[in-house]
Design a protein around this motif. Structure first.
Motif, PDB file in Angstrom:
ATOM      1  N   ALA A 157      86.154  18.661  -0.237  1.00 60.00           N
ATOM      2  CA  ALA A 157      85.785  19.892  -0.930  1.00 60.00           C
ATOM      3  C   ALA A 157      85.050  19.545  -2.222  1.00 60.00           C
ATOM      4  O   ALA A 157      85.091  18.412  -2.690  1.00 60.00           O
ATOM      5  CB  ALA A 157      87.050  20.678  -1.230  1.00 60.00           C
ATOM      6  N   PRO A 158      84.388  20.505  -2.822  1.00 60.23           N
ATOM      7  CA  PRO A 158      83.759  20.256  -4.116  1.00 60.23           C
ATOM      8  C   PRO A 158      84.807  19.893  -5.168  1.00 60.23           C
ATOM      9  O   PRO A 158      85.943  20.366  -5.118  1.00 60.23           O
ATOM     10  CB  PRO A 158      83.104  21.592  -4.462  1.00 60.23           C
ATOM     11  N   VAL A 159      84.420  19.034  -6.112  1.00 59.22           N
ATOM     12  CA  VAL A 159      85.334  18.602  -7.153  1.00 59.22           C
ATOM     13  C   VAL A 159      85.713  19.800  -8.008  1.00 59.22           C
ATOM     14  O   VAL A 159      84.843  20.517  -8.495  1.00 59.22           O
ATOM     15  CB  VAL A 159      84.675  17.526  -8.051  1.00 59.22           C
ATOM     16  N   LEU A 160      87.012  20.003  -8.167  1.00 54.87           N
ATOM     17  CA  LEU A 160      87.504  21.134  -8.954  1.00 54.87           C
ATOM     18  C   LEU A 160      86.884  22.446  -8.478  1.00 54.87           C
ATOM     19  O   LEU A 160      86.682  23.375  -9.246  1.00 54.87           O
ATOM     20  CB  LEU A 160      87.179  20.939 -10.451  1.00 54.87           C
ATOM     21  N   ASP A 161      86.559  22.476  -7.191  1.00 51.38           N
ATOM     22  CA  ASP A 161      85.985  23.681  -6.573  1.00 51.38           C
ATOM     23  C   ASP A 161      84.615  24.060  -7.117  1.00 51.38           C
ATOM     24  O   ASP A 161      84.113  25.151  -6.827  1.00 51.38           O
ATOM     25  CB  ASP A 161      86.924  24.879  -6.768  1.00 51.38           C
ATOM     26  N   LEU A 162      84.039  23.200  -7.918  1.00 48.97           N
ATOM     27  CA  LEU A 162      82.772  23.572  -8.544  1.00 48.97           C
ATOM     28  C   LEU A 162      81.597  22.693  -8.119  1.00 48.97           C
ATOM     29  O   LEU A 162      80.508  23.176  -7.894  1.00 48.97           O
ATOM     30  CB  LEU A 162      82.893  23.467 -10.071  1.00 48.97           C
ATOM     31  N   PHE A 163      81.845  21.378  -8.010  1.00 53.16           N
ATOM     32  CA  PHE A 163      80.726  20.454  -7.857  1.00 53.16           C
ATOM     33  C   PHE A 163      80.717  19.867  -6.468  1.00 53.16           C
ATOM     34  O   PHE A 163      81.507  19.011  -6.130  1.00 53.16           O
ATOM     35  CB  PHE A 163      80.830  19.328  -8.894  1.00 53.16           C
ATOM     36  N   ARG A 164      79.767  20.313  -5.641  1.00 58.88           N
ATOM     37  CA  ARG A 164      79.671  19.834  -4.261  1.00 58.88           C
ATOM     38  C   ARG A 164      79.062  18.432  -4.241  1.00 58.88           C
ATOM     39  O   ARG A 164      78.212  18.095  -5.047  1.00 58.88           O
ATOM     40  CB  ARG A 164      78.768  20.793  -3.474  1.00 58.88           C
ATOM     41  N   PHE A 165      79.512  17.636  -3.299  1.00 56.45           N
ATOM     42  CA  PHE A 165      78.937  16.301  -3.150  1.00 56.45           C
ATOM     43  C   PHE A 165      77.597  16.420  -2.438  1.00 56.45           C
ATOM     44  O   PHE A 165      77.534  16.749  -1.263  1.00 56.45           O
ATOM     45  CB  PHE A 165      79.878  15.395  -2.362  1.00 56.45           C
ATOM     46  N   ASP A 166      76.509  16.144  -3.139  1.00 60.28           N
ATOM     47  CA  ASP A 166      75.180  16.359  -2.577  1.00 60.28           C
ATOM     48  C   ASP A 166      74.589  15.078  -2.007  1.00 60.28           C
ATOM     49  O   ASP A 166      75.113  13.992  -2.208  1.00 60.28           O
ATOM     50  CB  ASP A 166      74.244  16.887  -3.681  1.00 60.28           C
ATOM     51  N   LEU A 167      73.459  15.248  -1.304  1.00 59.42           N
ATOM     52  CA  LEU A 167      72.836  14.109  -0.635  1.00 59.42           C
ATOM     53  C   LEU A 167      72.352  13.057  -1.631  1.00 59.42           C
ATOM     54  O   LEU A 167      72.385  11.868  -1.357  1.00 59.42           O
ATOM     55  CB  LEU A 167      71.656  14.612   0.223  1.00 59.42           C
ATOM     56  N   TYR A 168      71.907  13.498  -2.817  1.00 57.44           N
ATOM     57  CA  TYR A 168      71.353  12.538  -3.771  1.00 57.44           C
ATOM     58  C   TYR A 168      72.420  11.810  -4.574  1.00 57.44           C
ATOM     59  O   TYR A 168      72.123  10.890  -5.286  1.00 57.44           O
ATOM     60  CB  TYR A 168      70.389  13.247  -4.737  1.00 57.44           C
ATOM     61  N   GLY A 169      73.661  12.273  -4.486  1.00 57.39           N
ATOM     62  CA  GLY A 169      74.729  11.537  -5.125  1.00 57.39           C
ATOM     63  C   GLY A 169      74.994  11.895  -6.564  1.00 57.39           C
ATOM     64  O   GLY A 169      75.664  11.147  -7.273  1.00 57.39           O
ATOM     65  N   LYS A 170      74.505  13.023  -7.031  1.00 55.86           N
ATOM     66  CA  LYS A 170      74.693  13.379  -8.449  1.00 55.86           C
ATOM     67  C   LYS A 170      76.163  13.602  -8.768  1.00 55.86           C
ATOM     68  O   LYS A 170      76.693  13.061  -9.738  1.00 55.86           O
ATOM     69  CB  LYS A 170      73.890  14.636  -8.790  1.00 55.86           C
ATOM     70  N   THR A 171      76.820  14.432  -7.952  1.00 60.09           N
ATOM     71  CA  THR A 171      78.235  14.705  -8.198  1.00 60.09           C
ATOM     72  C   THR A 171      79.039  13.420  -8.065  1.00 60.09           C
ATOM     73  O   THR A 171      79.923  13.135  -8.888  1.00 60.09           O
ATOM     74  CB  THR A 171      78.762  15.732  -7.185  1.00 60.09           C
ATOM     75  N   ALA A 172      78.721  12.660  -7.026  1.00 62.42           N
ATOM     76  CA  ALA A 172      79.455  11.415  -6.791  1.00 62.42           C
ATOM     77  C   ALA A 172      79.381  10.517  -8.012  1.00 62.42           C
ATOM     78  O   ALA A 172      80.373   9.929  -8.436  1.00 62.42           O
ATOM     79  CB  ALA A 172      78.863  10.711  -5.571  1.00 62.42           C
ATOM     80  N   TYR A 173      78.194  10.439  -8.586  1.00 58.23           N
ATOM     81  CA  TYR A 173      77.975   9.562  -9.732  1.00 58.23           C
ATOM     82  C   TYR A 173      78.865   9.935 -10.907  1.00 58.23           C
ATOM     83  O   TYR A 173      79.587   9.108 -11.471  1.00 58.23           O
ATOM     84  CB  TYR A 173      76.504   9.645 -10.144  1.00 58.23           C
ATOM     85  N   TRP A 174      78.861  11.229 -11.270  1.00 62.15           N
ATOM     86  CA  TRP A 174      79.644  11.637 -12.433  1.00 62.15           C
ATOM     87  C   TRP A 174      81.134  11.582 -12.163  1.00 62.15           C
ATOM     88  O   TRP A 174      81.925  11.202 -13.032  1.00 62.15           O
ATOM     89  CB  TRP A 174      79.237  13.041 -12.901  1.00 62.15           C
ATOM     90  N   TYR A 175      81.508  11.957 -10.973  1.00 59.72           N
ATOM     91  CA  TYR A 175      82.926  11.882 -10.597  1.00 59.72           C
ATOM     92  C   TYR A 175      83.421  10.440 -10.736  1.00 59.72           C
ATOM     93  O   TYR A 175      84.456  10.175 -11.359  1.00 59.72           O
ATOM     94  CB  TYR A 175      83.064  12.393  -9.159  1.00 59.72           C
ATOM     95  N   ALA A 176      82.659   9.515 -10.175  1.00 59.59           N
ATOM     96  CA  ALA A 176      83.052   8.112 -10.253  1.00 59.59           C
ATOM     97  C   ALA A 176      83.071   7.629 -11.700  1.00 59.59           C
ATOM     98  O   ALA A 176      83.977   6.904 -12.118  1.00 59.59           O
ATOM     99  CB  ALA A 176      82.105   7.260  -9.411  1.00 59.59           C
TER     100      ALA A 176
END
Lengths: 331, 290, 398
Positions: A157-176
């Motif tokens: 699911a999206p992080v904290l219901d707000l940030f979806r994991f996208d193809l370019y990896g933006k959410t993944a980057y900040w989450y990590a």
């Protein structure tokens, strides 16, 4: 007068926690990289997660002196926990992460109970054996882990219901990056605490530490468990950002590679993983693009050269160079 | 009943053959790790180098097996000298971790080198005609080459044992293993000793790699693929001994084969459980010095 | 005023002409994800050779102004996270028109969502797990599933009148597929599989498993291990334990009677019957053309196997798209062509993509190992034409 009092407090805080301006550098680089390399965010997220993994290894390796060839056991347990939850309806990344840490920590605690009394080559082999047995178990338990095909059906699911994991990896980057930051805070506090000092003492001279009454085994078990939980968090990161878990996450190969990366960076200096992991992974990425067939050679050569020039990995090399620089202060 | 016995003999036989190959390769590691305290994860590189040289001599130059093997072993022993001098010696005093880093670097390089010169496929190997086929012993027959492997292993452990027990060189090595400083102070040239011991260990590895090509295929990733097994043999056997790896290899080789036969679903698992049990019981290995 | 507008006009027309010139040179990029390092580099190497050879020998087939660029990436083994990242990078950074290759099934499964999201066709050239084409509408596969290949040999074994069968496969998903495929058709043909064994993946010494087989005394044994050096190891163990003398016949698939490994097996492989989609010894003219090109490029010591042909044919499919569209197409247009692609000129014989499943339909041959001119070869003696993947037939999508 208030100003000097304030500076006093800041100075004391700074001294106690020894915040050096250079320590802001990794975080600056992380933020800047986001804007400079928008096409490389997926790789960036993987590097960040692996750095957290490397940090967990450095805690036991560089500080407690436990040479481990099996830390992927905890990384993998974390990854599979988060993955399993995501494949069975519990897709919230933060929940998965906490569960992963709990699971990995538990496994770390139990295995530590059994093996931490050993030393030297034995403990290295025991960590390896634990990892390989867990790898076998993961391979066999196809209904839970998906076996060699990997865990299927993960829906993160999206992080904290707000940030979806996208193809370019933006959410993944900040989450990590955020998880890494939290992990770093924990590691840093531990290392600069009396607990951390006692670990260094254990590493350097166990007999003496015992003589002054330090509960050596208890300390080792504690750091081992904390490290396992941290490794589990790193595993959950990879699982959640790639939406994949496969046997390579719990493999001896991975254990070996992370060990090499941390030694390459420089152990026992807190930042070994921050230097070694990105350098190694970027080198590997670049080498395999330039020479897809023989990049192994160049990585190997890089390792040999670093060791030949300086002990203590890249950080050791940097220290050596720093000492060679003419110092004005000495006059 | 008879078939159970027959199966047991077969298992013991094949397990022992596998064990001999493991032993041949690992005994050199036990010597170098025990003697020089050097964590040489690149030990398998010398084994596979022996294998590559042997197969190149046989298939590239048509040299017969009986000559190719000693030549390959000699070549590796000679090659080990500059390697020891320039790559290993500077790191004798270094930390275990730095040694790990250097030797892992060597392993990675060896994988690429092997692939570059010989391609990614495994090298062909067929035993010479005199050593192939089956040996008949009444009702039973045994593969000839594996019998040869068992025989070689037995001969080698005897030679090594005598060599290290009866000769001066052996005594010097034992002295240096026990207490390097004392050995130096009684006039033993430990540097030269180390070079010789390293060459011996590498030669043994090359012998194991080339003779064992039938069971452990010669391919670029050999040193990585089998690293865990070599380490297990050395750890379980005990560093710095000749008997240790022999017993450990036998134990592991035969158990591995037996478990795979009796409980194939969990075949690999038991070896590791066994290793764990032995190491927890005897942390220095079965024959390691306390 | 007048000068400026003329100047602007001149500038515009010049740049349009420039764009026109640039447009004339179309570059089709194919991102190949292969395994080029690690213990399992052998299949990747074969696949790459087939791909490279096709591109080298078919440059003249391209429409004028179109060129094909291959971008290779190494997934280093069964690492789905790395494969997924490589696919993502190929799509977002390199803007590839096609993703191709992939030796390992977990990697292919991981790439599927990337292909879907980016709308880039993915030509699977080896990963054999049956459900893979279903994971994305942008996947076609030109390689076989183990069900496709194990079924026919089970049927053949039953036809020989053998009643007691035994299966020994490597303990990983293609092994389970092979086991299932053989068992199903063997038992349908009147035989019975009396026991089975699954052999741990890292095994190099197969003697304990072969001993188990010997003890059970079946009429026929079906063996499957991954293509590579394990194939030779299993044959050696079979030979060493004297199973042929014990009257037990071995049947297998092309992964074990692997063309590339036949020289290492020599006489041991003589007489072994296997099922396969390609044999280097096949006499059809298309194979001769392929072999001539192969030997010219790689020398006659290098032997192609089914992996090289899968690479070759996969590129043929891509070139078909390029030729039919003149080099201008998007993902959906390409998929329309790929889904209906067929050719008679493959070294394997006639092959086509099944539009309903996007999986391959190809002939499966029964071959026997025979010494031809002193070399061991797989000689085809029976053909089961146009085999579809039985697993998909038996498991329609829900």
């Amino acid at each position: 007068m208030t100003t000097s009092r304030q500076t006093d407090v800041v100075a004391r805080f700074s001294r106690r926690h020894r915040l050096h301006p250079l320590e802001a550098l990794p975080w600056l680089l992380i933020v800047v990289s986001f804007f400079l390399f928008p096409d490389y965010l997926a790789l960036g997220a993987q590097i960040l997660a692996t750095t957290l993994f490397g940090l967990s290894v450095d805690l036991v390796l560089g500080y407690a002196g436990i040479v481990t060839l099996g830390h992927a056991a905890f990384f993998g347990m974390g990854a599979y926990t988060a993955g399993y939850l995501a494949a069975h309806g519990v897709g919230a990344p933060v929940v998965g992460m906490i569960a992963a840490m709990a699971m990995a920590g538990a496994v770390g605690f139990l295995s530590g109970l059994i093996i931490l009394r050993a030393q030297g080559l034995s403990i290295l082999m025991l960590t390896l054996v634990v990892c390989v047995m867990l790898q076998e178990a993961a391979n066999k338990a196809t209904s839970i882990t998906g076996g060699a095909d990997g865990l299927q059906g993960m829906e993160v699911a999206p992080v904290l219901d707000l940030f979806r994991f996208d193809l370019y990896g933006k959410t993944a980057y900040w989450y990590a990056a955020i998880v890494l930051f939290l992990g770093w805070l924990v590691a840093r506090t531990l290392v600069h605490s009396p607990f951390g000092r006692s670990l260094t003492g254990i590493r350097e001279n166990v007999a003496r530490m015992r003589a002054i009454g330090t509960p050596v085994f208890g300390r080792l078990l504690t750091i081992y468990t904390i490290s396992a939980a941290m490794a589990g968090a790193a595993g959950a990161l990879i699982a959640e950002t790639t939406q994949l878990v496969a046997l390579n996450a719990i493999s001896v190969d991975l254990s070996g590679v992370i060990l090499v990366m941390v030694i390459f960076g420089g152990v026992g200096r807190l930042y070994g993983a921050f230097v070694g992991v990105p350098l190694y992974m970027i080198a590997q990425d670049r080498f395999s693009e330039i020479d897809p067939t023989y990049w192994y050679f160049w990585i190997g050569l890089l390792l040999v050269i670093v060791v030949m020039f300086a002990r203590g990995g890249v950080l050791g090399l940097m220290e050596l160079l720093w000492q060679r620089l003419p110092r004005r202060r000495d006059r | 009943m008879d078939s159970a016995l027959s199966a047991a003999i077969s298992i013991a036989f094949h397990g022992t053959a596998f064990a001999m190959v493991l032993y041949l390769v690992s005994v050199g590691l036990s010597v170098t790790m025990g003697l020089m305290g050097f964590v040489n994860l690149a030990h398998g590189v010398f084994a596979v180098a022996g294998g590559y040289f042997m197969t190149t001599l046989i298939f590239g130059l048509g040299i017969p097996f009986y000559l190719a093997v000693p030549l390959a072993v000699l070549a590796v022993a000679l090659l080990s000298v500059p390697l020891e001098r320039f790559l290993y010696r500077p790191l004798y005093g270094a930390s275990d971790l730095d040694q790990v880093l250097m030797t892992m670097g060597l392993v990675f390089m060896s994988v690429a080198v092997g692939k570059y010169f010989w391609g990614p496929t495994a090298q062909p190997f067929y035993p010479p005609t005199a050593l192939s086929g089956q040996l008949e012993f009444g009702l039973r027959s045994f593969p000839a080459y594996r019998s040869f492997l068992i025989g070689s292993g037995a001969v080698l452990v005897t030679l090594l044992w005598l060599g290290l027990d009866r000769t001066r060189f052996g005594a010097q090595i034992r002295a240096a293993v026990d207490n390097r400083r004392m050995a130096q102070s009684v006039g033993i040239n430990t540097s030269r000793l180390f070079t010789l011991a390293f060459a011996l260990g590498s030669a043994l590895a090359a012998l194991g790699g080339s003779l064992g090509a039938e069971i452990m295929a010669i391919s670029p990733s050999y040193a990585l693929d089998h690293l865990v097994y070599f380490l297990i043999v050395v750890a379980v056997g005990g560093l710095g001994t000749i008997r240790g790896p022999f017993v450990a290899a036998l134990l592991l080789g035969v158990s591995d084969t037996a478990f795979k036969y009796l409980l194939p679903e969990f075949g690999a698992f038991f070896i590791y459980a066994l290793t764990m049990a032995v190491l927890l019981w005897r942390p220095r290995g079965l024959f390691g010095q306390a | 005023m007048h000068m400026t507008s003329r100047f602007i006009l001149a500038l515009l027309s010049a740049s349009l002409a420039g764009i026109g010139v640039a447009a004339a040179q179309t570059e089709i990029k194919v991102g190949v994800i292969s395994t080029m390092s690690g213990p399992d580099a052998q299949p990747g190497d074969q696949m790459n050779k087939g791909i490279d050879l096709y591109v080298k020998t078919h440059a003249k087939d391209l429409p004028p102004g179109v060129k094909v660029t291959l971008i290779y990436r190494d997934d280093t083994g069964a690492n789905p996270d790395i494969a997924k990242r490589l696919a993502t990078e190929l799509v977002t950074r390199e803007h590839v028109n096609f993703i191709a290759g992939v030796v390992w099934s977990p990697n292919a499964s991981a790439i599927a969502p990337v292909a879907t999201e980016a709308k880039v066709p993915f030509i699977d050239m080896n990963a054999a797990a049956a459900p893979i084409p279903r994971l994305s509408p942008y996947i076609i596969r030109d390689s076989f599933t183990l069900w496709q290949v194990a079924g026919p040999i089970g049927e053949w074994a039953a036809k020989q009148g053998w009643k007691k069968g035994y299966t020994a496969v490597t303990d990983y998903p293609p092994g389970y597929d092979a086991e299932g495929g053989f068992t199903q058709s063997f038992e349908k043909g009147g035989g019975k599989v009396i026991d089975k064994v699954r052999m741990a993946f890292p095994t190099e010494d197969f003697s304990p498993f072969i001993q188990r087989i010997k003890d059970s005394k079946p009429d026929v044994t079906f063996i499957f291990v991954p293509a590579g050096k394990k194939a030779t190891a299993v044959m050696k163990a079979w030979n060493d334990l004297g199973l042929k003398h014990a009257g037990i016949t071995q049947v297998t698939t092309q992964d074990v009677m692997l063309d590339e490994e036949l020289p290492n097996m020599t006489a041991v492989g003589n007489g072994i019957v296997s099922s396969g989609t390609y044999s280097a010894a096949a006499t059809r003219p298309a194979n001769q053309v392929f072999l001539n090109a192969w030997n010219a490029a790689y020398g006659d010591k290098a032997i192609p196997d089914f992996l090289s042909v899968q690479g070759w044919d996969g590129m043929d499919a891509i070139y078909t798209v390029i030729k039919q569209t003149g080099g201008k197409f998007d993902g959906d247009q390409a998929m329309k062509i790929l889904t209906n692609w067929k050719t008679d000129a493959s070294p394997r014989g006639p092959i086509s993509i099944n539009p309903a499943t996007r999986d391959i339909i190809e002939n499966v041959y029964i071959r026997r190992g025979e010494m031809v001119n002193g070399k061991l070869q797989n000689v085809e003696f029976d053909t089961i034409p146009n085999v579809k993947d039985p697993w998909k037939e038996a498991n329609p999508p829900k």
